[in-house]
Design a protein around this motif. Sequence first.
Motif, mmCIF file in Angstrom:
data_model
loop_
_atom_site.group_PDB
_atom_site.id
_atom_site.type_symbol
_atom_site.label_atom_id
_atom_site.label_comp_id
_atom_site.label_asym_id
_atom_site.label_seq_id
_atom_site.Cartn_x
_atom_site.Cartn_y
_atom_site.Cartn_z
ATOM 1 N N PRO A 269 -2.045 87.576 -27.263
ATOM 2 C CA PRO A 269 -3.223 86.696 -27.185
ATOM 3 C C PRO A 269 -3.409 85.799 -28.412
ATOM 4 N N GLU A 270 -3.260 86.372 -29.612
ATOM 5 C CA GLU A 270 -3.504 85.571 -30.807
ATOM 6 C C GLU A 270 -2.393 84.549 -31.012
ATOM 7 N N ALA A 271 -1.140 84.988 -30.834
ATOM 8 C CA ALA A 271 -0.020 84.065 -31.011
ATOM 9 C C ALA A 271 -0.097 82.935 -29.990
ATOM 10 N N ILE B 33 5.152 80.234 -35.277
ATOM 11 C CA ILE B 33 4.780 81.358 -34.430
ATOM 12 C C ILE B 33 6.010 81.870 -33.674
ATOM 13 N N ILE C 174 4.004 75.743 -33.864
ATOM 14 C CA ILE C 174 4.833 76.388 -32.842
ATOM 15 C C ILE C 174 6.087 76.989 -33.459
ATOM 16 N N MET D 80 -12.397 84.962 -31.789
ATOM 17 C CA MET D 80 -11.893 83.610 -32.064
ATOM 18 C C MET D 80 -12.795 82.565 -31.436
ATOM 19 N N VAL E 49 -9.794 87.953 -28.861
ATOM 20 C CA VAL E 49 -9.951 86.586 -28.374
ATOM 21 C C VAL E 49 -11.416 86.158 -28.402
ATOM 22 N N ILE F 244 -2.798 81.590 -28.739
ATOM 23 C CA ILE F 244 -3.782 80.599 -29.169
ATOM 24 C C ILE F 244 -3.186 79.669 -30.221
ATOM 25 N N VAL F 245 -2.482 80.261 -31.184
ATOM 26 C CA VAL F 245 -1.870 79.430 -32.229
ATOM 27 C C VAL F 245 -0.848 78.473 -31.608
ATOM 28 N N ALA F 246 -0.031 78.995 -30.688
ATOM 29 C CA ALA F 246 1.007 78.164 -30.079
ATOM 30 C C ALA F 246 0.389 77.042 -29.245
ATOM 31 N N ILE G 168 -2.530 75.700 -29.723
ATOM 32 C CA ILE G 168 -3.086 74.711 -30.657
ATOM 33 C C ILE G 168 -1.972 73.754 -31.070
ATOM 34 N N PHE H 56 -14.306 75.738 -21.815
ATOM 35 C CA PHE H 56 -14.494 77.004 -22.529
ATOM 36 C C PHE H 56 -15.878 77.571 -22.217
ATOM 37 N N ILE I 295 -16.548 80.988 -20.051
ATOM 38 C CA ILE I 295 -17.138 82.159 -20.707
ATOM 39 C C ILE I 295 -18.478 82.519 -20.079
ATOM 40 N N LEU J 183 -8.737 86.880 -36.982
ATOM 41 C CA LEU J 183 -8.340 85.483 -36.788
ATOM 42 C C LEU J 183 -9.564 84.664 -36.426
ATOM 43 N N MET K 274 -16.999 78.434 -31.633
ATOM 44 C CA MET K 274 -18.234 77.850 -31.124
ATOM 45 C C MET K 274 -19.266 77.693 -32.239
ATOM 46 N N VAL L 227 -5.654 82.487 -23.575
ATOM 47 C CA VAL L 227 -6.519 81.317 -23.669
ATOM 48 C C VAL L 227 -5.648 80.108 -23.963
ATOM 49 N N LEU M 223 -13.854 71.822 -24.543
ATOM 50 C CA LEU M 223 -15.009 72.603 -24.996
ATOM 51 C C LEU M 223 -15.902 72.994 -23.827
ATOM 52 N N LEU N 294 -15.171 85.615 -17.961
ATOM 53 C CA LEU N 294 -13.754 85.337 -18.123
ATOM 54 C C LEU N 294 -12.966 85.845 -16.918
#
Lengths: 293, 324
Positions: free
Chosen positions: A98-100, B300, B297, B119, B116, A102-104, A106, A231, A235, B62, B124, A38, A228, A239
């Motif tokens: 996937p989680e990393a 991570i 960044i 999250m 995901v 999203i953080v990156a 952001i 997204f 969805i 998360l 939302m 994502v 937004l 996806l």
Amino acid sequence: MDFGPFFLLAAMEGAVGAAVLAVTALGLSLVFGVMRVVNVAHGEFYMLGAVIAWWVTSLLGVHPALGFLAALIVSPLIVGAIAGAAERLVLTRIHYDPEATIVATIGMLYIIQQAVLMTYGPDARPVQPPFDFRIQLPWFGYSGYKLFVILAAALLMLAVWWGLTRTRVGLMMRATQFDRETARAFAIPVDTVYGGVFAVGAMLAALGAVLVTPIQQAHYLMGHDPLLLSFIVVIIGGLGSLRGTVLAAVIIGMSDGIISVFFSPTLAKIIATLAVAFVLVWRPQGLFGERPA
Amino acid sequence: MSGVLALLGGPRSAALHLGLIAVLAVLQFVLAEYHHIAMSRILVLACFAIGFNIAFGYTGLLSLGHALFFGAGMYGAGLAAQFLAVAGPGAFLIGLAAAIATTLIAGAIALRTAGVSFMIVTLMFAQAGYLTVYYFGAYTRGDEGFVVDATMRTLFGLALNDATVRYWIALALFAVCLVGALAVARSGLGRVLVAIRENEERARMLGYDVYRYKLTALVISGAMAGAAGAAYGLLFGYVGASFASIQYSILPLLWVLMGGAGVVLGPFLGTLAMFYLIDLTSGVTTAYLLVVGLALIALILFFPKGILGTLREKLGARGASWLP
């Protein structure tokens, strides 16, 4: 104005919004479909596309049509290059977790947004439409450029569809999406495909933004709403399903336009965000998803 | 006595955590005025981060929507004080109850998804919450927010706009959250949460009701976030929509990542470090969010375990006894 023409106007405004949204969301959907990540920075690539469009047209200072054409070519190229570089520098190193990711992304969101704030400033700036042409309907006049946006968006989506289904590169992308390991075994350069898809996704966002700048001014915070809405569209459409994305973009774009005109825009957004949450919970494959997740 | 020690994670861990609280209690007499106020803010925000760590660090959930719980606490307390004329302790409890109820409902739905999807669903929900604040702009005054009346900002006769009172209350809340997190981390519950984080299928195979454990973790997490939100609104007297915005969902994630996810002290250290990092750079540029992006960044890429997580790994078995 009577209800009929008023509704027509709202629907036309909704259709313009839907066209831009479809192009933008297609980029997000492509990235998710092929790479299974994502990209939260997608809205900022959109914003960057608009800001570069302003920059190109004001720097050239030629006829609006020429300037717009230049922006339509230059802006996606620059944005694609930036996105490609970001993908190489960051996402490859975290192995698309996937989680990393999203953080990156952001992190990328804040960096791009604030870098634009520091250079371009907090002002909203317009881009001249390439042509001034009004279509006179019996009840009201309507901007010809807005109708051009709908046409251009449709052509872009056809081009993406053609690229994905009729070219060798598209075949590689679909193979990677279908099964990464098998694709690699058949000598498809999966890493290069990933980099390319991420860049193309960002370029689609930039294209959507270039189309929108003559209607809506370029501003450093303009990426928030498209993100937004993209997204929501991706969805609800399912996806990774491109057909679903386009279909959902039309529905969400039109209804957002119409509900905003007749009710409150805030209420329209509350309904849309909650709808997304519930779709994800009870129908994770999306309303038009082809296979269960 | 040994029961208390076990609760605090053994003698070393007890010494470290209680020592920190003692140092913070003494520190207020040394700090200059600016840092004194900053520290009370950091202590309250650290409670938010400690709560986030229970979900993210220990359970592996998360969430990108913790601003919803922080905001529920803040608006619950703020609106109660403003419109129902409920003073300090009552308003705080109303805020806390609002946050717990919100977490329970949002969590029960969101936890039907994972990864995901989880999250995005939390994101939302938080966005819907944020927009709801705007929708009821007649009461909340949207982005502009409202100032909580000073007469309502009292706690058992103590005025909350007094800096010393504020510091003590912030410290007390922080101590409760820190010791609470320590107790959770060391308890059977905490061990199950870590088991779920490490391998959800295995935990399920062992017979644990994974859904219920995750919801429990989320409610503890949301309660701490809500307590922090309620306290923030009452202590500093301002309630605004920006505290419910997506940025306040990202910040606790950043604080926890920086200090060390899954380390009890991590959230406090991360909040402290990030606060002063932004404070220092805001002298150079107004675009302080750039620092947030770069930090995310960098963390991570190079320090996914954060400051204390890396330290604990380096120290081996000794590290685990100091830093549960």
